[in-house]
Design a protein around this motif. Sequence first.
Motif, PDB file in Angstrom:
ATOM      1  N   ASN A   1      -7.081  -3.201   0.953  1.00  5.99           N
ATOM      2  CA  ASN A   1      -7.607  -2.267  -0.039  1.00  5.99           C
ATOM      3  C   ASN A   1      -8.616  -1.278   0.540  1.00  5.99           C
ATOM      4  OD1 ASN A   1      -6.161  -2.921  -2.293  1.00  5.99           O
ATOM      5  ND2 ASN A   1      -7.444  -4.729  -2.670  1.00  5.99           N
ATOM      6  N   VAL A   2      -8.877  -1.410   1.789  1.00  9.17           N
ATOM      7  CA  VAL A   2      -9.854  -0.500   2.401  1.00  9.17           C
ATOM      8  C   VAL A   2      -9.198   0.855   2.603  1.00  9.17           C
ATOM      9  CG1 VAL A   2     -11.295  -0.093   4.396  1.00  9.17           C
ATOM     10  CG2 VAL A   2     -10.952  -2.401   3.546  1.00  9.17           C
ATOM     11  N   ARG A   3      -9.869   1.869   2.108  1.00  7.98           N
ATOM     12  CA  ARG A   3      -9.306   3.213   2.248  1.00  7.98           C
ATOM     13  C   ARG A   3     -10.313   4.130   2.914  1.00  7.98           C
ATOM     14  NH1 ARG A   3      -7.205   3.186  -3.558  1.00  7.98           N
ATOM     15  NH2 ARG A   3      -9.332   3.869  -3.937  1.00  7.98           N
ATOM     16  N   GLY A   4      -9.775   5.024   3.646  1.00  9.17           N
ATOM     17  CA  GLY A   4     -10.650   6.001   4.296  1.00  9.17           C
ATOM     18  C   GLY A   4     -10.997   7.099   3.325  1.00  9.17           C
ATOM     19  N   PRO A   5     -11.754   8.076   3.770  1.00  8.56           N
ATOM     20  CA  PRO A   5     -12.089   9.197   2.890  1.00  8.56           C
ATOM     21  C   PRO A   5     -10.832   9.972   2.520  1.00  8.56           C
ATOM     22  CG  PRO A   5     -12.790   9.619   5.125  1.00  8.56           C
ATOM     23  CD  PRO A   5     -12.302   8.220   5.088  1.00  8.56           C
ATOM     24  N   THR A   6     -10.789  10.429   1.302  1.00  6.30           N
ATOM     25  CA  THR A   6      -9.600  11.151   0.870  1.00  6.30           C
ATOM     26  C   THR A   6     -10.022  12.477   0.276  1.00  6.30           C
ATOM     27  OG1 THR A   6      -9.785  10.024  -1.231  1.00  6.30           O
ATOM     28  CG2 THR A   6      -8.215   9.122   0.352  1.00  6.30           C
ATOM     29  N   SER A   7      -9.080  13.376   0.214  1.00  6.90           N
ATOM     30  CA  SER A   7      -9.382  14.690  -0.344  1.00  6.90           C
ATOM     31  C   SER A   7      -9.360  14.617  -1.860  1.00  6.90           C
ATOM     32  CB  SER A   7      -8.355  15.702   0.146  1.00  6.90           C
ATOM     33  OG  SER A   7      -7.127  15.448  -0.479  1.00  6.90           O
ATOM     34  N   ALA A   8      -9.871  15.654  -2.474  1.00  8.69           N
ATOM     35  CA  ALA A   8      -9.893  15.711  -3.929  1.00  8.69           C
ATOM     36  C   ALA A   8      -8.477  15.642  -4.483  1.00  8.69           C
ATOM     37  CB  ALA A   8     -10.572  16.986  -4.392  1.00  8.69           C
ATOM     38  N   LEU A   9      -7.568  16.300  -3.788  1.00  9.87           N
ATOM     39  CA  LEU A   9      -6.189  16.318  -4.270  1.00  9.87           C
ATOM     40  C   LEU A   9      -5.597  14.912  -4.240  1.00  9.87           C
ATOM     41  CD1 LEU A   9      -3.667  17.785  -5.176  1.00  9.87           C
ATOM     42  CD2 LEU A   9      -3.121  18.212  -2.778  1.00  9.87           C
ATOM     43  N   THR A  10      -5.825  14.213  -3.138  1.00  9.21           N
ATOM     44  CA  THR A  10      -5.308  12.852  -3.029  1.00  9.21           C
ATOM     45  C   THR A  10      -5.876  11.983  -4.138  1.00  9.21           C
ATOM     46  OG1 THR A  10      -5.499  13.257  -0.680  1.00  9.21           O
ATOM     47  CG2 THR A  10      -4.892  11.036  -1.351  1.00  9.21           C
ATOM     48  N   GLU A  11      -7.164  12.183  -4.378  1.00 11.51           N
ATOM     49  CA  GLU A  11      -7.839  11.379  -5.408  1.00 11.51           C
ATOM     50  C   GLU A  11      -7.197  11.653  -6.769  1.00 11.51           C
ATOM     51  OE1 GLU A  11      -9.855   8.401  -5.871  1.00 11.51           O
ATOM     52  OE2 GLU A  11     -10.231   9.401  -3.956  1.00 11.51           O
TER      53      GLU A  11
ATOM     54  N   ILE B   1       0.312   9.010  -8.839  1.00 13.15           N
ATOM     55  CA  ILE B   1       1.270   9.512  -7.846  1.00 13.15           C
ATOM     56  C   ILE B   1       0.782   9.105  -6.467  1.00 13.15           C
ATOM     57  CG2 ILE B   1       2.389  11.551  -6.932  1.00 13.15           C
ATOM     58  CD1 ILE B   1       1.678  12.916  -9.624  1.00 13.15           C
ATOM     59  N   THR B   2       1.525   8.285  -5.824  1.00  8.21           N
ATOM     60  CA  THR B   2       1.159   7.856  -4.477  1.00  8.21           C
ATOM     61  C   THR B   2       2.326   8.178  -3.569  1.00  8.21           C
ATOM     62  OG1 THR B   2       2.128   5.694  -4.759  1.00  8.21           O
ATOM     63  CG2 THR B   2      -0.173   5.930  -5.413  1.00  8.21           C
ATOM     64  N   PRO B   3       2.097   8.147  -2.289  1.00 13.38           N
ATOM     65  CA  PRO B   3       3.203   8.430  -1.375  1.00 13.38           C
ATOM     66  C   PRO B   3       4.404   7.546  -1.651  1.00 13.38           C
ATOM     67  CG  PRO B   3       1.150   8.368  -0.192  1.00 13.38           C
ATOM     68  CD  PRO B   3       0.825   7.999  -1.608  1.00 13.38           C
ATOM     69  N   SER B   4       4.123   6.295  -1.974  1.00 11.32           N
ATOM     70  CA  SER B   4       5.259   5.403  -2.153  1.00 11.32           C
ATOM     71  C   SER B   4       6.029   5.754  -3.424  1.00 11.32           C
ATOM     72  CB  SER B   4       4.793   3.949  -2.177  1.00 11.32           C
ATOM     73  OG  SER B   4       3.678   3.835  -3.024  1.00 11.32           O
ATOM     74  N   THR B   5       5.313   6.166  -4.480  1.00 17.89           N
ATOM     75  CA  THR B   5       6.050   6.528  -5.694  1.00 17.89           C
ATOM     76  C   THR B   5       6.933   7.725  -5.440  1.00 17.89           C
ATOM     77  OG1 THR B   5       4.312   7.964  -6.503  1.00 17.89           O
ATOM     78  CG2 THR B   5       4.229   5.669  -7.219  1.00 17.89           C
ATOM     79  N   ILE B   6       6.404   8.666  -4.683  1.00 20.00           N
ATOM     80  CA  ILE B   6       7.194   9.873  -4.415  1.00 20.00           C
ATOM     81  C   ILE B   6       8.390   9.526  -3.557  1.00 20.00           C
ATOM     82  CG2 ILE B   6       7.166  12.103  -3.255  1.00 20.00           C
ATOM     83  CD1 ILE B   6       4.217  12.277  -4.124  1.00 20.00           C
ATOM     84  N   ALA B   7       8.136   8.653  -2.582  1.00 24.03           N
ATOM     85  CA  ALA B   7       9.240   8.270  -1.702  1.00 24.03           C
ATOM     86  C   ALA B   7      10.342   7.605  -2.520  1.00 24.03           C
ATOM     87  CB  ALA B   7       8.722   7.321  -0.626  1.00 24.03           C
ATOM     88  N   SER B   8       9.931   6.729  -3.395  1.00 22.36           N
ATOM     89  CA  SER B   8      10.977   6.031  -4.128  1.00 22.36           C
ATOM     90  C   SER B   8      11.622   6.947  -5.168  1.00 22.36           C
ATOM     91  CB  SER B   8      10.430   4.762  -4.776  1.00 22.36           C
ATOM     92  OG  SER B   8       9.095   4.927  -5.122  1.00 22.36           O
ATOM     93  N   ARG B   9      10.821   7.897  -5.649  1.00 21.36           N
ATOM     94  CA  ARG B   9      11.394   8.834  -6.603  1.00 21.36           C
ATOM     95  C   ARG B   9      12.509   9.631  -5.934  1.00 21.36           C
ATOM     96  NH1 ARG B   9       7.509  13.261  -8.931  1.00 21.36           N
ATOM     97  NH2 ARG B   9       6.218  11.446  -9.336  1.00 21.36           N
ATOM     98  N   ALA B  10      12.186  10.063  -4.713  1.00 20.41           N
ATOM     99  CA  ALA B  10      13.188  10.817  -3.972  1.00 20.41           C
ATOM    100  C   ALA B  10      14.411   9.948  -3.712  1.00 20.41           C
ATOM    101  CB  ALA B  10      12.593  11.292  -2.660  1.00 20.41           C
ATOM    102  N   ALA B  11      14.132   8.721  -3.388  1.00 15.35           N
ATOM    103  CA  ALA B  11      15.239   7.810  -3.116  1.00 15.35           C
ATOM    104  C   ALA B  11      16.113   7.677  -4.361  1.00 15.35           C
ATOM    105  CB  ALA B  11      14.694   6.450  -2.712  1.00 15.35           C
ATOM    106  N   THR B  12      15.446   7.580  -5.493  1.00  8.19           N
ATOM    107  CA  THR B  12      16.176   7.463  -6.746  1.00  8.19           C
ATOM    108  C   THR B  12      17.087   8.664  -6.939  1.00  8.19           C
ATOM    109  OG1 THR B  12      14.143   6.550  -7.587  1.00  8.19           O
ATOM    110  CG2 THR B  12      15.877   6.954  -9.188  1.00  8.19           C
ATOM    111  N   ARG B  13      16.523   9.816  -6.683  1.00  4.82           N
ATOM    112  CA  ARG B  13      17.299  11.018  -6.910  1.00  4.82           C
ATOM    113  C   ARG B  13      18.519  11.018  -6.026  1.00  4.82           C
ATOM    114  NH1 ARG B  13      14.592  15.210  -5.858  1.00  4.82           N
ATOM    115  NH2 ARG B  13      13.134  14.684  -7.506  1.00  4.82           N
ATOM    116  N   ASN B  14      18.296  10.664  -4.763  1.00  2.00           N
ATOM    117  CA  ASN B  14      19.434  10.638  -3.846  1.00  2.00           C
ATOM    118  C   ASN B  14      20.512   9.710  -4.369  1.00  2.00           C
ATOM    119  OD1 ASN B  14      18.631  12.427  -1.938  1.00  2.00           O
ATOM    120  ND2 ASN B  14      17.313  10.917  -0.925  1.00  2.00           N
TER     121      ASN B  14
END
Lengths: 618, 118
Positions: free
Chosen positions: A5-15, A22-35
């Motif tokens: 659970n340790v996270r580094g500093p993130t940008s406002a957008l990431t936050e 919306i996380t990288p994994s959700t987007i990845a799987s969303r794309a996968a779904t679409r494919n």
Amino acid sequence: MSRNNVRGPTSALTEFLRASGITPSTIASRAATRNQQRAEEQPVAGPSRAANVEEAEPETTERRRRPRRRASGYASDELDEPEGEAVDEDAMDVDEEEEKPTPAKKRKLTKAAEAKLKAKEKKKRGKKDDDEDYEDDEEEDAYTALSRNMMKNAASKPPIGSFEKCAVCGKQFTVTKYTMASGSGGGFLCHNCAKAGGNDPFKKPAVPKKRKAPADKRTVTNFEEKRFPTLVSLCIQLITKHINDIDALGDIGSMNVEAISKALSKNRSLTQENVHLFYNPANASLALFDATNLPSPALETLAYHNANLVSLRLDFCGHLDDTAFKVFSTSLPALKRIELLGPFLVRSPAWQEFFKSHPILEGFLITQSPRFDDECIKALVKNCPDITDLRLKEVGKLDDSFLDQIKLFKRGLSYLDLSDPSHSCSEKAMIALIRAVGKTLTHLNVSNHTDLGDQFLAKGLLPHVKTLESLVLSHLPELTDSGVSEFFENWTRNNPLTSMDISRNETLTGISLNSILNHSGDGLLELNINGLKDVEEEALRKIGPTCPALRKLNVGFCRCVDDFVIKAWLEGEVDKGVGSGFCSRLEELKVWGCNKVTLSCPKKKGVSIFGVEFHRAR
Amino acid sequence: MPMATSEYTTAALATNKEGWVRLQSTDGFSYLVKRKVAQASGTIRNMLDPEGGYAEALNGVCEIQERGIIVEKLVEYMSFKTYYESINTKDEIPLNEFLERIPPEIILELYVSRLDVL
């Protein structure tokens, strides 16, 4: 999946994205779904309403798919069976493998390529998109594109050695360094499945070259090693090599020894080895222009090897100390003239001893000696009555009592240089000195005696000096235009000067210059009016017609000097016709600090112009 | 051997970087060298600088106020320098070879004559 659970500093957008779920994994799987959906849609001709509806709810799809892929215990979500996706999972995955580019390939796609792909996809899916609602637009936007970073994040591997279920075959396997992420987003592939997918698990990950490349390219050259020796240094090497066989170097006598000495001194290359080049018992005169590298013993040697010297000049003789100077006293019996620059180390007793041993001395010229004191000048006056040339330049202890001694030289001084003392002598004492010795003077330098003013000219020089040829009145701030002009107007008993230096008197103007030109113009060979900033153009132009014999002219920091004035000096005034009224014999012109002089200033063969600001430094 | 003066078009020489220039000694020897080589000397570079406006820049002939033998050695040095400065190796420069080619009796004259920077 890492459970850290340790996270580094993130940008406002990431936050923001994280807050919105919306996380990288959700987007990845969303794309996968679409494919996957595309794979399913393929058989169906054209877009269907149902598909669109389903697409409008990516969250549900995603939520449903994730647990299955990751084999996590999120079983309740599996109940959420969407309408259009009742396909067997295995079959679907096979489809996926066929339809999609391989994961490795996909990862390599640039963003631009991905955007292209998206556009194609959009086209394929038809015109329906145009009237799609906002939600759908959002679905279509670039955020769904799988960036390399996201893929990386999605594929953040579980620790090596842990067990994981294969995303394809479902078998449990041990995670190793080579374990690959499944291309469809969540999960990892076992070794066999990874191989079957056409990927080489042992392939080394692509090194991020882009970051390193600029670092490699930036080779900052801080300095360049000059490897190539100059011809000068080569010659010196050769001279030093042949120094014990001087005959091999040819007949030095036929050449200008002084020129060689100057050249050797130019880059401080006169050493105790090659200085022997100039030693000869028959030498009557010797001039070393830079003795910096000659230590005291070498200077002793100099005296021993040139016993018959009549005239000796040593510049930068900082190593000359009492021991060496005593050898000068004992070993140079014929010496009549000695000129030293920088004999700091010679102490008062050594000077006095030298004077005692050289009663025939005629010229004594030293510059920069803080140790030359009252006793020394007394000894000089007492022991060397024949002195005609005296220079005590930059002698720290020079004061009025020195002047009283200097008066006593019986033979009559012709050359007197008392310039640049620490403290100015008084005007009164100086006038008294000139009254005593002025009759025979041909050269006088009283620069930087800041107490001297117009009275010195009027009461000192005017009545008592009549054979002067060279006069230096540099940096005498008390001088005024009226004093200087009056002096030169009335100084008719003295012939025109050949050299006049009145530099660094910034209060003087063209009036003074005019009077100087009127008095000495015919005879002047050298004129220095450096720093007379307010001299008018008219007076400057007068130099041309009045000084036909001028060789050297220094007009540095005279503000009115410009191309036209120089032209007048070099070529004469145009309206007067060629051949009259210019310095036809000028050899050297210094224009440092004359910023009106441009690149197009006139040039003339035989005239060196120094200090044009516009000249590029090379 | 003194060479016959051939006619160069002035403009061509002033602009042609790859051209040849003539170095003339006081006793009638003249040496044709590549402009690049001649420019190894600061003095000659200034002479040939088209911006300097000297006659040398226009006609590509530099009169060197030295004897032929001296000019020859200067030219030799300039070629030597140009060659070894252009190749970027850490190899030892065969200085001794060059030094051996300078007869001792002209060293001093060569030394005094050096054309700046050389």
